[in-house]
Structures are given as C-alpha cells and as structure tokens.
Design a protein around this motif. Structure first.
Motif, PDB file in Angstrom:
ATOM      1  N   MET A   1       0.844  -1.188   0.000  1.00 31.07           N
ATOM      2  CA  MET A   1       0.000   0.000   0.000  1.00 31.07           C
ATOM      3  C   MET A   1       0.883   1.244   0.000  1.00 31.07           C
ATOM      4  SD  MET A   1      -2.903   1.100   2.785  1.00 31.07           S
ATOM      5  CE  MET A   1      -3.442  -0.596   2.879  1.00 31.07           C
ATOM      6  N   LYS A   2       0.600   2.160  -0.951  1.00 34.12           N
ATOM      7  CA  LYS A   2       1.441   3.352  -1.084  1.00 34.12           C
ATOM      8  C   LYS A   2       0.591   4.611  -1.047  1.00 34.12           C
ATOM      9  CE  LYS A   2       5.241   1.249  -3.702  1.00 34.12           C
ATOM     10  NZ  LYS A   2       6.067   1.330  -4.935  1.00 34.12           N
ATOM     11  N   LEU A   3       1.142   5.649  -0.410  1.00 32.00           N
ATOM     12  CA  LEU A   3       0.504   6.959  -0.324  1.00 32.00           C
ATOM     13  C   LEU A   3       1.445   7.987  -0.913  1.00 32.00           C
ATOM     14  CD1 LEU A   3      -1.710   8.888   0.883  1.00 32.00           C
ATOM     15  CD2 LEU A   3      -0.327   8.904   2.991  1.00 32.00           C
ATOM     16  N   SER A   4       0.946   8.780  -1.858  1.00 29.31           N
ATOM     17  CA  SER A   4       1.795   9.810  -2.462  1.00 29.31           C
ATOM     18  C   SER A   4       1.062  11.136  -2.508  1.00 29.31           C
ATOM     19  CB  SER A   4       2.254   9.393  -3.863  1.00 29.31           C
ATOM     20  OG  SER A   4       1.163   9.085  -4.694  1.00 29.31           O
ATOM     21  N   PHE A   5       1.850  12.206  -2.612  1.00 32.66           N
ATOM     22  CA  PHE A   5       1.326  13.561  -2.446  1.00 32.66           C
ATOM     23  C   PHE A   5       1.590  14.382  -3.701  1.00 32.66           C
ATOM     24  CE2 PHE A   5       1.962  11.751   1.674  1.00 32.66           C
ATOM     25  CZ  PHE A   5       0.843  12.170   2.395  1.00 32.66           C
ATOM     26  N   HIS A   6       0.523  14.982  -4.223  1.00 30.99           N
ATOM     27  CA  HIS A   6       0.609  15.672  -5.516  1.00 30.99           C
ATOM     28  C   HIS A   6      -0.060  17.043  -5.512  1.00 30.99           C
ATOM     29  CE1 HIS A   6       2.183  11.964  -7.276  1.00 30.99           C
ATOM     30  NE2 HIS A   6       1.259  11.336  -6.557  1.00 30.99           N
ATOM     31  N   GLY A   7      -0.174  17.651  -4.336  1.00 27.82           N
ATOM     32  CA  GLY A   7      -0.736  18.992  -4.250  1.00 27.82           C
ATOM     33  C   GLY A   7      -1.076  19.356  -2.822  1.00 27.82           C
ATOM     34  N   ALA A   8      -1.041  20.679  -2.525  1.00 26.29           N
ATOM     35  CA  ALA A   8      -1.279  21.198  -1.172  1.00 26.29           C
ATOM     36  C   ALA A   8      -0.273  20.637  -0.179  1.00 26.29           C
ATOM     37  CB  ALA A   8      -2.709  20.925  -0.708  1.00 26.29           C
ATOM     38  N   ASP A   9       0.950  20.452  -0.642  1.00 26.39           N
ATOM     39  CA  ASP A   9       2.027  19.950   0.203  1.00 26.39           C
ATOM     40  C   ASP A   9       2.916  21.126   0.584  1.00 26.39           C
ATOM     41  OD1 ASP A   9       1.091  17.273  -0.266  1.00 26.39           O
ATOM     42  OD2 ASP A   9       1.935  17.485  -2.273  1.00 26.39           O
ATOM     43  N   THR A 445       0.937  18.737  18.730  1.00 26.04           N
ATOM     44  CA  THR A 445       0.419  17.372  18.861  1.00 26.04           C
ATOM     45  C   THR A 445       1.191  16.576  19.895  1.00 26.04           C
ATOM     46  OG1 THR A 445       1.848  16.433  17.141  1.00 26.04           O
ATOM     47  CG2 THR A 445      -0.281  17.377  16.441  1.00 26.04           C
ATOM     48  N   GLY A 446       2.471  16.903  20.077  1.00 18.28           N
ATOM     49  CA  GLY A 446       3.303  16.157  21.010  1.00 18.28           C
ATOM     50  C   GLY A 446       3.617  14.757  20.544  1.00 18.28           C
ATOM     51  N   ASP A 447       3.414  14.501  19.241  1.00 16.73           N
ATOM     52  CA  ASP A 447       3.597  13.167  18.672  1.00 16.73           C
ATOM     53  C   ASP A 447       4.826  13.177  17.772  1.00 16.73           C
ATOM     54  OD1 ASP A 447       3.446  10.720  17.401  1.00 16.73           O
ATOM     55  OD2 ASP A 447       1.279  10.797  17.147  1.00 16.73           O
ATOM     56  N   ALA A 448       5.686  12.171  17.913  1.00 16.70           N
ATOM     57  CA  ALA A 448       6.896  12.119  17.098  1.00 16.70           C
ATOM     58  C   ALA A 448       6.600  11.719  15.664  1.00 16.70           C
ATOM     59  CB  ALA A 448       7.890  11.129  17.706  1.00 16.70           C
ATOM     60  N   ASP A 449       5.521  10.985  15.428  1.00 15.11           N
ATOM     61  CA  ASP A 449       5.239  10.472  14.085  1.00 15.11           C
ATOM     62  C   ASP A 449       4.265  11.396  13.352  1.00 15.11           C
ATOM     63  OD1 ASP A 449       5.347   8.946  11.865  1.00 15.11           O
ATOM     64  OD2 ASP A 449       4.554   7.118  12.777  1.00 15.11           O
ATOM     65  N   VAL A 450       4.703  12.627  13.115  1.00 10.07           N
ATOM     66  CA  VAL A 450       3.953  13.607  12.338  1.00 10.07           C
ATOM     67  C   VAL A 450       4.842  14.014  11.173  1.00 10.07           C
ATOM     68  CG1 VAL A 450       2.849  15.862  12.299  1.00 10.07           C
ATOM     69  CG2 VAL A 450       2.662  14.417  14.327  1.00 10.07           C
ATOM     70  N   VAL A 451       4.329  13.861   9.946  1.00 12.85           N
ATOM     71  CA  VAL A 451       5.132  14.056   8.748  1.00 12.85           C
ATOM     72  C   VAL A 451       4.606  15.251   7.958  1.00 12.85           C
ATOM     73  CG1 VAL A 451       5.987  12.981   6.614  1.00 12.85           C
ATOM     74  CG2 VAL A 451       5.527  11.573   8.647  1.00 12.85           C
ATOM     75  N   LEU A 452       5.530  16.075   7.456  1.00 16.00           N
ATOM     76  CA  LEU A 452       5.197  17.183   6.566  1.00 16.00           C
ATOM     77  C   LEU A 452       5.678  16.803   5.169  1.00 16.00           C
ATOM     78  CD1 LEU A 452       5.180  18.471   9.435  1.00 16.00           C
ATOM     79  CD2 LEU A 452       5.964  20.596   8.378  1.00 16.00           C
ATOM     80  N   PRO A 453       4.853  16.113   4.374  1.00 17.14           N
ATOM     81  CA  PRO A 453       5.326  15.615   3.071  1.00 17.14           C
ATOM     82  C   PRO A 453       5.609  16.737   2.099  1.00 17.14           C
ATOM     83  CG  PRO A 453       2.959  15.332   3.255  1.00 17.14           C
ATOM     84  CD  PRO A 453       3.433  15.800   4.606  1.00 17.14           C
ATOM     85  N   GLU A 454       6.537  16.461   1.189  1.00 13.89           N
ATOM     86  CA  GLU A 454       6.837  17.383   0.107  1.00 13.89           C
ATOM     87  C   GLU A 454       6.157  16.906  -1.165  1.00 13.89           C
ATOM     88  OE1 GLU A 454      11.032  17.761  -0.261  1.00 13.89           O
ATOM     89  OE2 GLU A 454      11.304  18.647   1.729  1.00 13.89           O
ATOM     90  N   LEU A 455       5.992  17.815  -2.108  1.00 19.69           N
ATOM     91  CA  LEU A 455       5.340  17.493  -3.365  1.00 19.69           C
ATOM     92  C   LEU A 455       6.055  16.332  -4.053  1.00 19.69           C
ATOM     93  CD1 LEU A 455       3.106  18.416  -5.377  1.00 19.69           C
ATOM     94  CD2 LEU A 455       4.872  19.774  -6.518  1.00 19.69           C
ATOM     95  N   GLY A 456       5.304  15.292  -4.428  1.00 23.22           N
ATOM     96  CA  GLY A 456       5.855  14.154  -5.144  1.00 23.22           C
ATOM     97  C   GLY A 456       6.376  13.042  -4.258  1.00 23.22           C
ATOM     98  N   GLN A 457       6.376  13.236  -2.935  1.00 27.21           N
ATOM     99  CA  GLN A 457       6.863  12.178  -2.045  1.00 27.21           C
ATOM    100  C   GLN A 457       5.891  11.000  -1.993  1.00 27.21           C
ATOM    101  OE1 GLN A 457       8.121  14.341   1.720  1.00 27.21           O
ATOM    102  NE2 GLN A 457       9.732  12.799   1.565  1.00 27.21           N
ATOM    103  N   THR A 458       6.467   9.792  -1.848  1.00 32.23           N
ATOM    104  CA  THR A 458       5.690   8.557  -1.740  1.00 32.23           C
ATOM    105  C   THR A 458       6.102   7.828  -0.465  1.00 32.23           C
ATOM    106  OG1 THR A 458       5.470   8.347  -4.120  1.00 32.23           O
ATOM    107  CG2 THR A 458       5.124   6.354  -2.829  1.00 32.23           C
ATOM    108  N   PHE A 459       5.114   7.264   0.228  1.00 33.15           N
ATOM    109  CA  PHE A 459       5.362   6.550   1.470  1.00 33.15           C
ATOM    110  C   PHE A 459       4.713   5.168   1.396  1.00 33.15           C
ATOM    111  CE2 PHE A 459       5.528  11.025   2.353  1.00 33.15           C
ATOM    112  CZ  PHE A 459       6.544  11.174   3.270  1.00 33.15           C
ATOM    113  N   ASP A 460       5.413   4.172   1.933  1.00 35.36           N
ATOM    114  CA  ASP A 460       4.829   2.842   2.100  1.00 35.36           C
ATOM    115  C   ASP A 460       4.083   2.806   3.416  1.00 35.36           C
ATOM    116  OD1 ASP A 460       5.815   1.587  -0.266  1.00 35.36           O
ATOM    117  OD2 ASP A 460       7.810   1.495   0.659  1.00 35.36           O
ATOM    118  N   LEU A 461       2.857   2.341   3.379  1.00 36.15           N
ATOM    119  CA  LEU A 461       2.042   2.271   4.611  1.00 36.15           C
ATOM    120  C   LEU A 461       1.981   0.840   5.128  1.00 36.15           C
ATOM    121  CD1 LEU A 461      -0.947   4.614   3.653  1.00 36.15           C
ATOM    122  CD2 LEU A 461       1.153   5.198   4.861  1.00 36.15           C
TER     123      LEU A 461
END
Length: 461
Positions: A1-9, A445-461
């Motif tokens: 499963m993959k999540l990728s970002f293509h706008g509003a990043d 949030t106080g949470d370490a697992d908060v990500v600020l993705p950049e345009l075009g980045q892909t993550f494996d979930l």
C-alpha cells in the motif's frame, strides 16, 4: 500500500493525494493551485502520475482548490469514477463551469495583441474549456451518504464522514484488508465547531493514518460574538462615512454565512433594515439556490429556520446580479451598498472591478472574511500594500481595510487538535497549510510520528 502527495504539500491550494491499495489507484481530490501567476502555472504541469491509471476519485468537497483540476484529469486520460456526496456533486458542477468560463475569459484577454508575451506571440489557450468541464460530469458515479460504506474493490472500502466545512463536505475513511486491516483517513477541509449553519465535524475514531489539513494550524479564531460585533461595526462605520462596502467572498459557504449574518443583524437591530445588499456573483447565486435545496445538511439553528419557512440567506434589500449589465450598474452607486462578489482571494471574478472603483475611496471599506493565500491580490491588500495592480492599472489603497477571520469555514488550531484526538491516528501527515502553520501544529500534537510531506513524495504504509 502506497501513499503519495501531488498537491497542497506545504501549501494551501491544489489538494491532491493518491493511495494505491488492493490493486486500485485512488485519488483523493484534484484541486487547482490558486495564487499569483507563478503559482497558478503549476496547474498546467504534469500531475506526477498517469491520469489514465486512476481508477477512482473520492472528492471531499466542491471548493476549487479541491476539484479544480478534474477537467485536466479527464482531458489527460482519466475514465474512472468520481464519488462524492449529493450536495458536492451539485456544487462541483457550478464551480467547474464557472472556473472554465473564467479560464476562457482570461485566455481571451491575454490573447489580445498588446497583452501577448514571448517571441511566438501566439494566442493564449485556457487551462481548460467549458467542454472539458462538462466531460467531468460524465465521470460522476455513485453518490456517497455520510457513514454509509461504499465498496471500491474486494477488500477495499470507503466511508464519507461529515467534515462540517461547506455543504456536502466530507472526510473520507478508506479501509483496506491488504496486509491486515488498515484505516486511512483523509480529512479534506475540516470545519469549525459550533457554527451557525452546518453540523460539527464528525470524524471516525481510532484510525491508523490521518492525512489532515492545517490551514489555521498555528492560530485561534476570534469568538463568533466578537467577530459579529466587529463585522457590524465595520459596516455601520462605512455607512456613516457615506461609502460602499466591498466584501470579496467565496461563492460556497462564505457567501451564505455573510448573507445569514446580514439577515440576523437586521433582525437584532445591529443593522438598519434599509440596508441594500448586492450579490454580484452568478456562481454564488447558483450556490445559494443549491444550499436552499439541502436543509438536511444543516445544524439545529438553520434547520429550525427552514422548518419555519424563513430563508436563512435572505436579508432585506437583497439583490441578485446575474448579468454583466447588473454588475456594471453598481458603478453608479456611490454609497450605502454592500457588494458581495467573487473571488474571495481577488484572483478573478467581478470583485476586481469593484475594488478598482472603490479601493481609492477613503469613505469606502473592504472587508475580508476569508483566508488569503500568499501571492494573491487579497493578501497584498491585507498585508498593507499602498498601491496594487488591477487590470494593468495602478490603484491606490485608501479605503478602510478590515480582516475578520472569525467567519472562517476552517477549524482553528484548537479545533484541529480536537478533531485529531477523536481520530486518534498512529501516524499523521499534514497537508493544506503553509509550512509555518504545519510546524506549529506538529509541535502542539506532542507526537513524534507527524510528517510534513513534500510534493511528489511517496510513502509505504
């Protein structure tokens, strides 16, 4: 499963996220970039993916920065299904047709010989045409209802939850059985709590991953009572000076909010019953008519008004200006008029004509009631520019300028944190916000697992 970002990043417009799961490629929103010319040029560039390979688009709501690139998507090969709520379907049709009209109008203007740029000196083509917009409507398929599960494929389901942002807006939960049950929640835009028109946001609980907006992740809104007092004061001061009031408005939700509170202001003797209000936006007029068709979407107060056959959006002295001639006729009014016109960020539409006429008048006022992205004409005025350029003309800013953010249809920092506590994600991706706002929210949030993705980045979930 993959999540990728293509706008509003690390930006506030152009929302577009992609999830690949269970053999399907799903797009959540496909919005237009809005801002200065340089930002808007992003719209014509490659998506970062093959449009023909998208199986389904899940549309969270009908704002242009969430649906505005759908005509480009279909033109570039998308033949899949678009799923949205009933109200979103209706509003998206109005929004996309209006956007196409403006694109064609702008292209004609820039194609004039004295406006052309470049060695080729060729006519400018619109980003998309009316025909492109109409092609999108053939792609709308199933209608989503809140909290009703929709099967996207074997082992892949989507459920829409009320986001409380605009009429029909939704957060979308995707559940995938791939590699064990996973819950991925796309917030869309999150509304504020305790608003006059819509119900409060209603997210699901205990998700694995949340992709959430952070437009106002670094600040709190003023209370609604304080906001309304400031709003009525700004109006009355302009009337006392003998000038006009220009309110740049977004056609969806903000226009209806302002009409609601103008009506209420007269009822509560905060405004004179002789007030003259001009809604100078064909799209906002059409949107208001759609708002009247969906009384089931509202909170208790507005639902009560509908039940009592009171038009929530009908202040006395309201005039609809559909035709261009009606808009031009407003130029003859030198004082006492409240003119609502689009666009809210002053990037297009009729409001620019009214600003050109009224910005230089010390007796007039301009009231901004929404977010102004960097690079927009609205942001220049809000930030204190003494002169701005409108239709190539240098216009001085002498009018009284008010920025009243308490009307925002976006949740503030505290409300975003409350939404996230309910969703309770194990991992959070922050989108749809300026980078400073995202960082401020991430720290809260106080949470370490908060990500600020950049345009075009892909993550494996």
């Amino acid at each position: 499963m993959k999540l990728s970002f293509h706008g509003a990043d690390r930006g506030v417009t152009g929302s577009c996220h992609m999830l690949e799961a269970a053999g399907r490629t799903i797009l959540i929103d496909c919005g237009l970039y809005q801002g200065g010319r340089q930002i808007e040029e992003e719209n014509a560039r490659d998506f970062g993916f093959d449009a023909a390979k998208i199986d389904i688009v899940l549309l969270t709501h009908a704002h242009l920065d969430h649906c505005g690139r759908l005509p480009l998507l279909t033109r570039r090969g998308f033949t899949g299904e678009i799923i949205a709520t009933a109200a979103t379907r209706e509003l998206a049709r109005v929004v996309l047709l209006d956007a196409a009209h403006l694109q064609e109008e702008e292209a004609r203007f820039r194609s004039r010989p004295h406006e052309r740029r470049g060695a080729a000196n060729e006519p400018v083509e619109p980003l998309f045409s009316l025909l492109d917009a109409m092609d999108v409507f053939d792609r709308f398929g199933r209608v989503a209802a809140y909290r009703k599960e929709i099967e996207l494929a074997p082992g892949l389901r989507a459920t829409f939850f009320d986001a409380g942002h605009i009429l029909g807006s939704a957060s979308v939960l995707i559940e995938a059985d791939e590699g064990g049950a996973r819950k991925i929640l796309f917030s869309g835009d999150i509304g504020n709590y305790g608003g006059a028109l819509l119900r409060d946001p209603d997210p699901p609980e205990n998700v694995d991953v949340a992709i959430m907006e952070t437009t106002y992740g670094d600040r709190l809104h003023r209370s609604l009572p304080a906001t309304l007092e400031e709003f009525y004061l700004a109006l009355n001061e302009a009337f006392q000076r003998g000038g006009n009031v220009i309110i740049p408005t977004f056609a969806l939700e903000r226009t209806q909010d302002v009409l609601f509170f103008l009506r209420e202001g007269v009822e509560k003797n905060k405004l004179a019953p002789s007030i003259q209000v001009f809604l100078d936006s064909p799209m906002a007029i059409s949107a208001t008519e759609i708002f009247r068709k969906h009384p089931d979407c509202y909170g208790p107060e507005t639902a009560r008004l509908f039940a009592e056959r009171i038009d929530p959006f009908g202040p006395p002295g309201l005039h609809f200006c559909r035709e261009t001639a009606d808009s031009i006729a407003l130029n003859s009014i030198s004082g006492g008029a409240v003119i609502l016109a689009g666009s809210g960020m002053c990037t297009g539409g009729r409001v620019r004509h009214h600003l050109r006429r009224n910005l230089g008048r010390p007796d007039s006022s301009v009231i901004f009631v929404g977010f102004a992205a960097k690079g927009t004409l609205a942001r220049q005025i809000v930030d204190g520019a003494r002169h701005v350029t409108i239709f190539g003309e240098n216009v001085p800013v002498r009018a009284h300028i008010y920025t009243i953010n308490g009307f925002s249809a976006h949740a503030d920092q505290a409300e975003l944190l409350a939404w996230r506590r309910t969703a309770n994600p194990r991992r959070t991706f922050l989108v749809h916000g300026e980078e400073e706002a995202m960082k401020s929210f991430a720290a809260k949030t106080g949470d370490a697992d908060v990500v600020l993705p950049e345009l075009g980045q892909t993550f494996d979930l």
